[in-house]
Design an enzyme around this catalytic site. Structure first.
Site, mmCIF file in Angstrom:
data_model
loop_
_atom_site.group_PDB
_atom_site.id
_atom_site.type_symbol
_atom_site.label_atom_id
_atom_site.label_comp_id
_atom_site.label_asym_id
_atom_site.label_seq_id
_atom_site.Cartn_x
_atom_site.Cartn_y
_atom_site.Cartn_z
ATOM 1 N N LYS A 1 0.621 -1.110 -0.047
ATOM 2 C CA LYS A 1 0.031 -0.057 -0.045
ATOM 3 C C LYS A 1 0.672 1.334 -0.076
ATOM 4 C CE LYS A 1 -2.071 2.758 2.939
ATOM 5 N NZ LYS A 1 -2.062 3.834 1.871
ATOM 6 N N GLU B 1 10.334 2.004 10.234
ATOM 7 C CA GLU B 1 11.407 3.004 10.074
ATOM 8 C C GLU B 1 10.434 4.333 10.278
ATOM 9 O OE1 GLU B 1 13.793 5.577 6.647
ATOM 10 O OE2 GLU B 1 13.559 3.368 6.243
#
Length: 500
Positions: free
Chosen positions: A188, A263
């Site tokens: 996505k 991250e």
């Protein structure tokens, strides 16, 4: 040339699903039936088209395709996976200019950086392709009367959610190791910059990737993103983005005990001591905050400069910031382009009043640039203190905050006094000091006398609110694979007799 690139990128974007980008599931483009949302061009503010928010059924179909394709892809020998991934890299190189132009239009990033980012995406695929044959290798661990043999197996279908700042390169950074490990993927991309992600999934299938191995769905985080992170057949989620979103994903995946790799945000310090090569340090300071329009996770958004050189260094810095060329991202001379979206522009602009209220000085910039698009002046805050919000919060724009320090201990204390811990940069000619400060910094990565220079075999990731896990080298496979131990007894040993 600039206009030709823009026209070509616009034509390529509007050709995707006739201007309303849908999904790519089981090897086929799927127009989608969900609600639509606008995608705008950051440089002009005009609509590039619309995108479909995946319905629950469409997301289920993408996950089912990944689940169905997993056993066969996991069984493909590593050398054959390597060949497919190298072919993907070849096609990325062939289409690098097209990808870069789409990224400039879609994400507002500058041509001077995006032309290299597309090539770096190919390098990511080549690097992990070459590691695919040995991805499952383990260790032999002898014990008394037994030999323990370890191996690794791909974890299964994984969800990959990527951000809008350098979308193509960051998508390859996450997807290439997943495919090399033998996982299947549901990707996505960010809703503000979905187009280059479509190019990637199309390229992968043109290269011969089997249908269902790599699927892409568009949509909003609170709907499609949430469904993906909660789906019981998705075994792990790799996410790049805001720390708050990472926290939400962790909660959403908790019921199904999903493995997560994050991250996240950063408020990264660059520490300049008075014995540094100040000309090189200045170049690095400017590059690491104002490149990529200030929208990069590893940007050095806090400058900690030793008090003895602060005034002179600030003066040279201010002159450089004032001289940065802001403009059309497709112009090769442009150094700073627009911010990604009106909402993000409003966020960055809001910190100007915050800085003034806290007592900082806006030495350069501080204003929106009038006209079309989401442009903001490169900005320099001086007279800042560590307690100010501009020194604590991630602004994620072309904004640098200068904070003085007295000595090594003061620099370390101020550098660590934030909730983030992604990266740090240290400038000094004293290598002993460089090592001491690097070891003391609460950050996952530290560069000494260097800007951010990536080395693909090295670990990449942060601590504290900046992330969980590491990318790069074998660390990527640690996330996408399960380790199994097999104990082989090669001599008889005493076994307790119960019920005898």
């Amino acid at each position: 040339m600039t206009q030709d690139r823009r026209s070509g990128a616009i034509d390529r974007i509007t050709a995707i699903d006739d201007g309303c980008i849908g999904h790519f599931i089981a090897g086929q483009a799927v127009p989608g039936a969900g609600t639509t949302f606008d995608v705008t061009e950051p440089a002009t503010g005009r609509s590039l088209g619309t995108a479909r928010d995946a319905t629950a059924g469409e997301l289920d179909a993408a996950v089912k395709a990944a689940k169905d394709a997993f056993p066969a892809w996991a069984a493909v020998p590593g050398d054959k996976r390597r060949a497919v991934l190298h072919r993907i890299a070849d096609l990325i190189v062939e289409r690098a200019e097209e990808i870069a132009a789409v990224e400039c239009v879609d994400a507002g990033q500058c041509w001077r950086f995006m032309s290299k980012a597309a090539i770096r995406g190919a390098e990511n695929f080549r690097f992990f392709a070459d590691r695919a044959p040995a991805a499952r290798d383990g260790q032999a661990l002898p014990a008394g009367g037994q030999l323990n043999v370890t191996t690794r197996t791909p974890i299964g279908p994984v969800g990959v959610i990527t951000p809008w700042n350098t979308p193509f390169m960051l998508s390859t950074w996450k997807i290439a190791p997943a495919l090399a490990a033998g996982c299947t993927v549901v990707h996505k991309p960010a809703e503000w910059s979905p187009y280059s992600a479509r190019l990637l999934v199309e390229i992968a299938h043109e290269a011969g990737l089997p249908a269902g191995v790599f699927n892409a769905v568009n949509g909003l985080g609170e709907t499609t993103g949430r469904r993906l992170t909660e789906h019981p057949d998705i075994k792990a989620v790799a996410f790049v983005g805001e720390s708050r979103t990472g926290s939400a994903i962790m909660k959403q995946g908790a019921d199904t005990l999903k493995r997560v790799h994050f991250e996240l945000g950063g408020k990264n310090p660059v520490i300049v001591f008075d014995d540094a090569d100040l000309d090189r340090a200045l170049d690095a300071v400017v590059f690491m905050i104002y490149s990529l329009n200030g929208q990069r996770c590893t940007s050095s958004s806090r400058l900690l400069v030793q008090s003895s050189i602060r005034e002179a260094f600030e003066a040279k810095l201010a002159a450089r910031v004032a001289n940065l060329k802001v403009g059309d991202p497709l112009d090769p001379a442009t150094e700073v382009g627009p911010l990604i979206h009106q909402r993000h522009l409003d966020k960055v602009a809001s910190y100007m009043d915050i800085a003034r209220a806290d007592g900082a000085k806006i030495a350069v910039g501080g204003e929106r640039i009038e006209g079309a698009g989401y442009f903001f002046q490169p900005t320099l805050f001086t007279g800042a203190a560590q307690s100010m919000r501009i020194a604590q919060e991630e602004i994620f724009g072309p904004v640098l905050t200068v904070i003085p320090f007295e000595d090594e201990a003061d620099a370390i204390a101020k550098a660590n006094d934030v909730e983030y811990g992604l990266a740090g940069y240290v400038w000094t000619r004293d290598m002993g000091r460089g090592l001491r400060v690097s070891q003391a910094l609460e950050a996952g990565m530290v560069w000494v006398n260097s800007e951010n220079v990536r080395h693909l075999p090295s670990p990449f990731g942060g601590v504290k609110a900046s992330g969980i896990g590491r990318d790069g080298g074998d660390w990527s496979f640690d996330f996408y694979m399960e380790t199994k131990n097999i104990a082989l007894a090669y001599q008889d040993h005493a076994i307790q007799k119960l019920g005898a």
